[in-house]
Design a protein around this motif. Structure first.
Motif, PDB file in Angstrom:
ATOM      1  N   LEU A 246       0.833  -1.198   0.000  1.00 24.05           N
ATOM      2  CA  LEU A 246       0.000   0.000   0.000  1.00 24.05           C
ATOM      3  C   LEU A 246       0.875   1.259   0.000  1.00 24.05           C
ATOM      4  CD1 LEU A 246      -2.801   1.264   0.086  1.00 24.05           C
ATOM      5  CD2 LEU A 246      -2.741   1.104   2.588  1.00 24.05           C
ATOM      6  N   HIS A 247       1.918   1.235   0.807  1.00 23.28           N
ATOM      7  CA  HIS A 247       2.853   2.367   0.856  1.00 23.28           C
ATOM      8  C   HIS A 247       3.489   2.595  -0.517  1.00 23.28           C
ATOM      9  CE1 HIS A 247       6.639   4.494   1.732  1.00 23.28           C
ATOM     10  NE2 HIS A 247       6.001   4.999   2.776  1.00 23.28           N
ATOM     11  N   THR A 248       3.855   1.517  -1.184  1.00 23.34           N
ATOM     12  CA  THR A 248       4.462   1.628  -2.513  1.00 23.34           C
ATOM     13  C   THR A 248       3.497   2.268  -3.505  1.00 23.34           C
ATOM     14  OG1 THR A 248       5.860  -0.305  -2.124  1.00 23.34           O
ATOM     15  CG2 THR A 248       5.488   0.318  -4.418  1.00 23.34           C
ATOM     16  N   LEU A 249       2.235   1.821  -3.479  1.00 22.92           N
ATOM     17  CA  LEU A 249       1.241   2.372  -4.404  1.00 22.92           C
ATOM     18  C   LEU A 249       0.986   3.854  -4.134  1.00 22.92           C
ATOM     19  CD1 LEU A 249      -1.345  -0.562  -4.476  1.00 22.92           C
ATOM     20  CD2 LEU A 249       0.160   0.163  -6.338  1.00 22.92           C
ATOM     21  N   LEU A 250       0.919   4.229  -2.870  1.00 24.82           N
ATOM     22  CA  LEU A 250       0.691   5.633  -2.538  1.00 24.82           C
ATOM     23  C   LEU A 250       1.868   6.493  -2.979  1.00 24.82           C
ATOM     24  CD1 LEU A 250      -0.896   5.241   1.012  1.00 24.82           C
ATOM     25  CD2 LEU A 250      -2.061   5.907  -1.094  1.00 24.82           C
ATOM     26  N   ARG A 251       3.080   5.984  -2.780  1.00 24.10           N
ATOM     27  CA  ARG A 251       4.257   6.743  -3.202  1.00 24.10           C
ATOM     28  C   ARG A 251       4.275   6.924  -4.724  1.00 24.10           C
ATOM     29  NH1 ARG A 251       7.998   3.388  -2.278  1.00 24.10           N
ATOM     30  NH2 ARG A 251       8.673   3.095  -4.435  1.00 24.10           N
ATOM     31  N   GLN A 252       3.900   5.862  -5.442  1.00 24.94           N
ATOM     32  CA  GLN A 252       3.836   5.957  -6.899  1.00 24.94           C
ATOM     33  C   GLN A 252       2.785   6.968  -7.341  1.00 24.94           C
ATOM     34  OE1 GLN A 252       3.105   1.902  -8.041  1.00 24.94           O
ATOM     35  NE2 GLN A 252       5.274   1.316  -7.973  1.00 24.94           N
ATOM     36  N   ALA A 253       1.665   7.005  -6.647  1.00 24.19           N
ATOM     37  CA  ALA A 253       0.612   7.960  -6.992  1.00 24.19           C
ATOM     38  C   ALA A 253       1.090   9.395  -6.803  1.00 24.19           C
ATOM     39  CB  ALA A 253      -0.632   7.696  -6.144  1.00 24.19           C
ATOM     40  N   VAL A 254       1.804   9.637  -5.698  1.00 28.29           N
ATOM     41  CA  VAL A 254       2.328  10.978  -5.432  1.00 28.29           C
ATOM     42  C   VAL A 254       3.345  11.363  -6.508  1.00 28.29           C
ATOM     43  CG1 VAL A 254       3.745  12.321  -3.846  1.00 28.29           C
ATOM     44  CG2 VAL A 254       1.883  10.922  -2.962  1.00 28.29           C
ATOM     45  N   GLU A 255       4.219  10.418  -6.868  1.00 24.47           N
ATOM     46  CA  GLU A 255       5.230  10.699  -7.887  1.00 24.47           C
ATOM     47  C   GLU A 255       4.576  10.985  -9.233  1.00 24.47           C
ATOM     48  OE1 GLU A 255       7.750   7.309  -7.819  1.00 24.47           O
ATOM     49  OE2 GLU A 255       8.814   7.906  -5.991  1.00 24.47           O
ATOM     50  N   LEU A 256       3.531  10.247  -9.566  1.00 29.06           N
ATOM     51  CA  LEU A 256       2.846  10.462 -10.843  1.00 29.06           C
ATOM     52  C   LEU A 256       2.183  11.839 -10.876  1.00 29.06           C
ATOM     53  CD1 LEU A 256       1.954   9.327 -13.583  1.00 29.06           C
ATOM     54  CD2 LEU A 256      -0.063   8.373 -12.443  1.00 29.06           C
ATOM     55  N   GLN A 257       1.567  12.220  -9.762  1.00 35.26           N
ATOM     56  CA  GLN A 257       0.944  13.546  -9.711  1.00 35.26           C
ATOM     57  C   GLN A 257       1.985  14.643  -9.884  1.00 35.26           C
ATOM     58  OE1 GLN A 257      -1.692  14.288  -6.434  1.00 35.26           O
ATOM     59  NE2 GLN A 257      -2.745  12.343  -6.653  1.00 35.26           N
ATOM     60  N   ARG A 258       3.138  14.449  -9.276  1.00 36.23           N
ATOM     61  CA  ARG A 258       4.199  15.445  -9.427  1.00 36.23           C
ATOM     62  C   ARG A 258       4.703  15.491 -10.864  1.00 36.23           C
ATOM     63  NH1 ARG A 258       7.429  14.023  -3.839  1.00 36.23           N
ATOM     64  NH2 ARG A 258       6.421  15.574  -2.531  1.00 36.23           N
ATOM     65  N   ASP A 259       4.832  14.323 -11.471  1.00 36.22           N
ATOM     66  CA  ASP A 259       5.304  14.279 -12.864  1.00 36.22           C
ATOM     67  C   ASP A 259       4.344  15.010 -13.794  1.00 36.22           C
ATOM     68  OD1 ASP A 259       7.572  12.909 -12.251  1.00 36.22           O
ATOM     69  OD2 ASP A 259       6.796  10.933 -12.797  1.00 36.22           O
ATOM     70  N   ARG A 260       3.058  14.955 -13.490  1.00 38.55           N
ATOM     71  CA  ARG A 260       2.065  15.581 -14.351  1.00 38.55           C
ATOM     72  C   ARG A 260       1.773  17.026 -13.971  1.00 38.55           C
ATOM     73  NH1 ARG A 260      -2.487  10.820 -15.420  1.00 38.55           N
ATOM     74  NH2 ARG A 260      -1.148   9.479 -16.673  1.00 38.55           N
ATOM     75  N   CYS A 261       2.405  17.489 -12.911  1.00 33.79           N
ATOM     76  CA  CYS A 261       2.199  18.869 -12.468  1.00 33.79           C
ATOM     77  C   CYS A 261       3.053  19.791 -13.338  1.00 33.79           C
ATOM     78  CB  CYS A 261       2.586  19.009 -10.995  1.00 33.79           C
ATOM     79  SG  CYS A 261       2.458  20.686 -10.369  1.00 33.79           S
ATOM     80  N   LEU A 262       2.403  20.681 -14.079  1.00 30.94           N
ATOM     81  CA  LEU A 262       3.112  21.534 -15.032  1.00 30.94           C
ATOM     82  C   LEU A 262       4.157  22.413 -14.363  1.00 30.94           C
ATOM     83  CD1 LEU A 262       0.317  22.783 -17.468  1.00 30.94           C
ATOM     84  CD2 LEU A 262       2.003  20.986 -17.829  1.00 30.94           C
ATOM     85  N   TYR A 263       3.901  22.839 -13.127  1.00 32.50           N
ATOM     86  CA  TYR A 263       4.768  23.839 -12.506  1.00 32.50           C
ATOM     87  C   TYR A 263       5.558  23.277 -11.323  1.00 32.50           C
ATOM     88  CZ  TYR A 263       1.841  26.945 -15.281  1.00 32.50           C
ATOM     89  OH  TYR A 263       1.186  27.542 -16.322  1.00 32.50           O
ATOM     90  N   HIS A 264       5.655  21.951 -11.211  1.00 34.00           N
ATOM     91  CA  HIS A 264       6.390  21.391 -10.071  1.00 34.00           C
ATOM     92  C   HIS A 264       7.878  21.666 -10.246  1.00 34.00           C
ATOM     93  CE1 HIS A 264       6.974  18.911  -6.552  1.00 34.00           C
ATOM     94  NE2 HIS A 264       8.019  18.388  -7.163  1.00 34.00           N
ATOM     95  N   ASN A 265       8.437  22.436  -9.325  1.00 37.13           N
ATOM     96  CA  ASN A 265       9.811  22.890  -9.480  1.00 37.13           C
ATOM     97  C   ASN A 265      10.547  22.882  -8.148  1.00 37.13           C
ATOM     98  OD1 ASN A 265      12.012  23.906 -10.903  1.00 37.13           O
ATOM     99  ND2 ASN A 265      11.462  26.036 -10.492  1.00 37.13           N
ATOM    100  N   THR A 266      10.232  21.905  -7.314  1.00 38.15           N
ATOM    101  CA  THR A 266      10.927  21.752  -6.039  1.00 38.15           C
ATOM    102  C   THR A 266      11.488  20.347  -5.949  1.00 38.15           C
ATOM    103  OG1 THR A 266       8.840  21.130  -4.978  1.00 38.15           O
ATOM    104  CG2 THR A 266       9.518  23.435  -4.803  1.00 38.15           C
ATOM    105  N   LYS A 267      12.394  20.164  -5.045  1.00 46.64           N
ATOM    106  CA  LYS A 267      13.081  18.882  -4.922  1.00 46.64           C
ATOM    107  C   LYS A 267      12.094  17.776  -4.593  1.00 46.64           C
ATOM    108  CE  LYS A 267      17.046  16.708  -2.659  1.00 46.64           C
ATOM    109  NZ  LYS A 267      18.133  16.881  -1.659  1.00 46.64           N
ATOM    110  N   LEU A 268      12.236  16.652  -5.293  1.00 48.53           N
ATOM    111  CA  LEU A 268      11.337  15.526  -5.047  1.00 48.53           C
ATOM    112  C   LEU A 268      11.658  14.882  -3.708  1.00 48.53           C
ATOM    113  CD1 LEU A 268      11.321  13.825  -8.563  1.00 48.53           C
ATOM    114  CD2 LEU A 268       9.578  15.282  -7.573  1.00 48.53           C
ATOM    115  N   ASP A 269      10.611  14.635  -2.922  1.00 49.59           N
ATOM    116  CA  ASP A 269      10.761  13.973  -1.625  1.00 49.59           C
ATOM    117  C   ASP A 269       9.846  12.764  -1.619  1.00 49.59           C
ATOM    118  OD1 ASP A 269      11.039  13.169   0.946  1.00 49.59           O
ATOM    119  OD2 ASP A 269      10.552  15.098   1.868  1.00 49.59           O
ATOM    120  N   ASN A 270      10.451  11.575  -1.572  1.00 42.23           N
ATOM    121  CA  ASN A 270       9.663  10.346  -1.642  1.00 42.23           C
ATOM    122  C   ASN A 270       9.044   9.954  -0.309  1.00 42.23           C
ATOM    123  OD1 ASN A 270      10.171   9.944  -4.377  1.00 42.23           O
ATOM    124  ND2 ASN A 270      12.102   8.887  -3.960  1.00 42.23           N
TER     125      ASN A 270
END
Length: 609
Positions: A246-270
């Motif tokens: 479940l933790h893995t799936l949630l982390r992947q969801a957060v990463e995908l949302q960040r990847d699709r965020c047009l203006y995401h410009n801060t350091k990725l935190d997993n």
């Protein structure tokens, strides 16, 4: 947690997962939890069947022959769970079990009629965690029939025996450990190289030495949990869920949302603790460098080039007014102030290159300039003024990663490698250079030429090869930090992204007006997710690297924008140089209402999928 009546009566035979714990109360007999996880039990035979006949995670119909008619009727009234619903329940159960909420898991499995994992897997997990290696090996025989690849049994057995061997060694049971090595591990005829390494651990003088050399946590819960994580990779998820799924799936969801965020410009935190799972991830355009923070007006003619230093603390700007200005970036306010002016570039300054350690700065002039200046930025002293011939045109330069050499050239056919004193080390005849870049291998130089191509030149073995071929002149190019991608400004075509390794055109970015002026684009933002370029229509364009349409068009300049530079250390800071004689510093929105932020046209188009 309310039981909702799930524990009333005895449902022991209809649901195999409800054998020994009712209403969330754990069994005191040391058998199994109703969720299929063993509680310090040796036999593990209390949940479902242990011969592999009951494979599925939900088992609401596996024992109807012994259930009472009332129980069957009540179960028929229950909604039949879909596969997705069963999976979600198991994921929640696994997560709760990881938190130690076993009674809650028992009740969840009771009410849903699901099973967290196969009973054979439950036994196996319990025996591994208890260090009962012989029983764990026997469990593997039951699991064999449930596995996609029976050959994986050998690998799993090897991992079990390796743990057994290391624990014997840590306990000082050298003879037992030797027996495992010779009598059990070696006959497997698997991973002999690892067996040689394991045999060397026999020479360890004490437990601390063993743990250090084996990079092992030592006997106990930590190392056995890590072992289970490895073992689970060989079992189908219907038998045993992957660890922390479940933790893995949630982390992947957060990463995908960040990847699709047009203006995401801060350091990725997993780390999931750094985000809210209750809301979708959205970055505001106001956090993006779309707003003019400062206008630098010290130049008195067209500004042809700008470049932030590699550490982001300085900005160098070169102008037709024959000067280079070095600006200091305030680390707190991100405001720039004039640090020093470097003068004497008679033809003007059209290109600048910082040395890898930012100690030196090289300045080149336009086509009719045969000179190159190498400045010590820290002292403001001119170290080298180089000119091989008055016939030369030294318009481009690139530093070797060692910081001790550089290459320079121009469109009249000269291409040199020099040291810091301007001494000629190598030359390549007849190459009409438009733009240069040194790759991180220290020996390959990329050069765009008048044949509308980029070629790679190796100064060590004197070989060259074609890498990029365009249909129109390449006015300038830059390369990503990892050396994989090249960003080209192509005459009449705009900005193109090439993969240098695969030698393919990845994307053409739309919107920019590019004729035959030399315009310089750049990568920028965290992880170089963004691309920015000047334009002949007086704008600065910004794209997300994966989208062809601009996500921002910045207005404010009144003539052609010749160059854009994104600060490598401050992802929210960008500079642009223009023929209007100014340098604009772009940053996030000031503390203003959105309507008060002038000079910005927003293009709200989404990225291409």
């Amino acid at each position: 947690m309310q039981s909702n009546g799930a524990g009333q009566g005895q449902e022991s035979s209809e649901l195999p997962c409800l054998n020994s714990a009712q209403n969330g109360e754990s069994s005191s007999a040391g058998g199994t939890h109703s969720n299929g996880l063993l509680s310090n039990a040796d036999n593990g035979n209390g949940v479902g069947t242990s011969n592999g006949s009951s494979v599925g995670p939900c088992s609401g119909t596996s024992a109807t022959s012994t259930a009472s008619s009332s129980e069957v009727g009540s179960l028929k009234k229950k909604k039949r769970l879909s596969q997705a619903e069963e999976d979600v329940i198991r994921l929640i159960g696994q997560h709760l079990h990881g938190l130690g909420l076993n009674q809650t898991v028992d009740l969840l499995m009771q009410e849903s009629g699901c099973r967290l994992e196969h009973p054979s897997a439950s036994k196996f997990r319990n025996h591994v965690m208890e260090g009962e290696w012989d029983k764990a090996e026997n469990d593997l025989n039951e699991l064999r029939a449930l596995m996609h690849s029976p050959n994986a049994i050998v690998r799993m057995k090897f991992l079990l025996l390796q743990q057994k061997y290391l624990e014997y060694l840590e306990d000082g049971k050298v003879l037992e450990a030797l027996q495992v090595l010779r009598g059990e591990l070696t006959p497997l005829k698997y991973n002999t190289d690892r067996i040689h390494v394991l045999s060397g651990y026999l020479m360890c003088s004490h437990a601390e030495d063993l743990r250090a050399k084996a990079e092992w946590e030592g006997k106990g819960t930590a190392s056995r949990s890590r072992l289970l994580d490895k073992l689970q990779t060989y079992l189908p998820p219907s038998v045993m869920l992957p660890p922390r799924r479940l933790h893995t799936l949630l982390r992947q969801a957060v990463e995908l949302q960040r990847d699709r965020c047009l203006y995401h410009n801060t350091k990725l935190d997993n780390n999931l603790d750094s985000v809210s799972l209750l809301l979708d991830h959205v970055c505001s355009r106001k956090q993006f460098p779309c707003y003019t923070q400062q206008i630098l007006t010290e130049h008195c003619n067209e500004v042809w080039f700008c470049k932030f230093s590699n550490d982001g603390t300085k900005l160098a700007t070169g102008s037709k007014d024959t000067t280079v200005i070095i600006w200091q970036v305030d680390p707190e306010s991100h405001q720039l102030k004039l640090l020093r002016t470097l003068e004497g570039h008679a033809y003007g300054v059209s290109y600048l290159a910082w040395s890898p350690d930012d100690t030196y700065l090289i300045a080149c002039g336009p086509d009719d300039c045969s000179e190159l200046w190498l400045w010590n930025v820290q002292t403001g002293e001119l170290r080298t003024k180089m000119s091989q011939s008055h016939e030369d045109s030294l318009t481009s330069v690139a530093w070797n990663p060692d910081g001790k050499r550089f290459v320079t050239g121009g469109q009249r056919g000269q291409f040199y490698q020099c040291d810091l004193d301007g001494n000629l080390l190598d030359s390549w005849e007849g190459v009409r250079v438009q733009c240069l870049w040194c790759l991180s291998d220290g020996k390959t130089v990329l050069a765009s030429d008048t044949h509308q191509r980029i070629r790679g030149y190796n100064f060590e073995d004197l070989t060259d090869r074609n890498i990029v071929q365009e249909d129109h002149p390449i006015m300038s190019f830059t390369v990503s930090k990892n050396g994989r991608l090249a960003l080209l400004n192509v005459a009449t075509q705009g900005v193109h992204l090439w993969d240098l390794q695969d030698r393919v055109l990845v994307r053409k970015y739309q919107g920019v007006t590019q004729g035959f002026y030399t315009i310089h684009s750049c990568f920028g933002g965290h992880n170089e997710d963004f691309i920015a370029s000047g334009s002949e229509d007086h704008k600065v364009y910004i794209w997300h690297r994966r989208g062809e349409l601009p996500i921002a068009e910045l207005t404010g300049h009144t003539r052609t924008v010749n160059c854009v530079s994104w600060n490598p250390a401050i992802p929210g800071l960008m500079a642009s140089a223009s023929d209007d004689g100014t340098v604009r510093i772009w940053g996030p929105a000031p503390f203003l209402d959105s309507q008060e932020a002038d000079g910005v046209n927003e293009n709200s188009s989404n990225m291409d999928s």
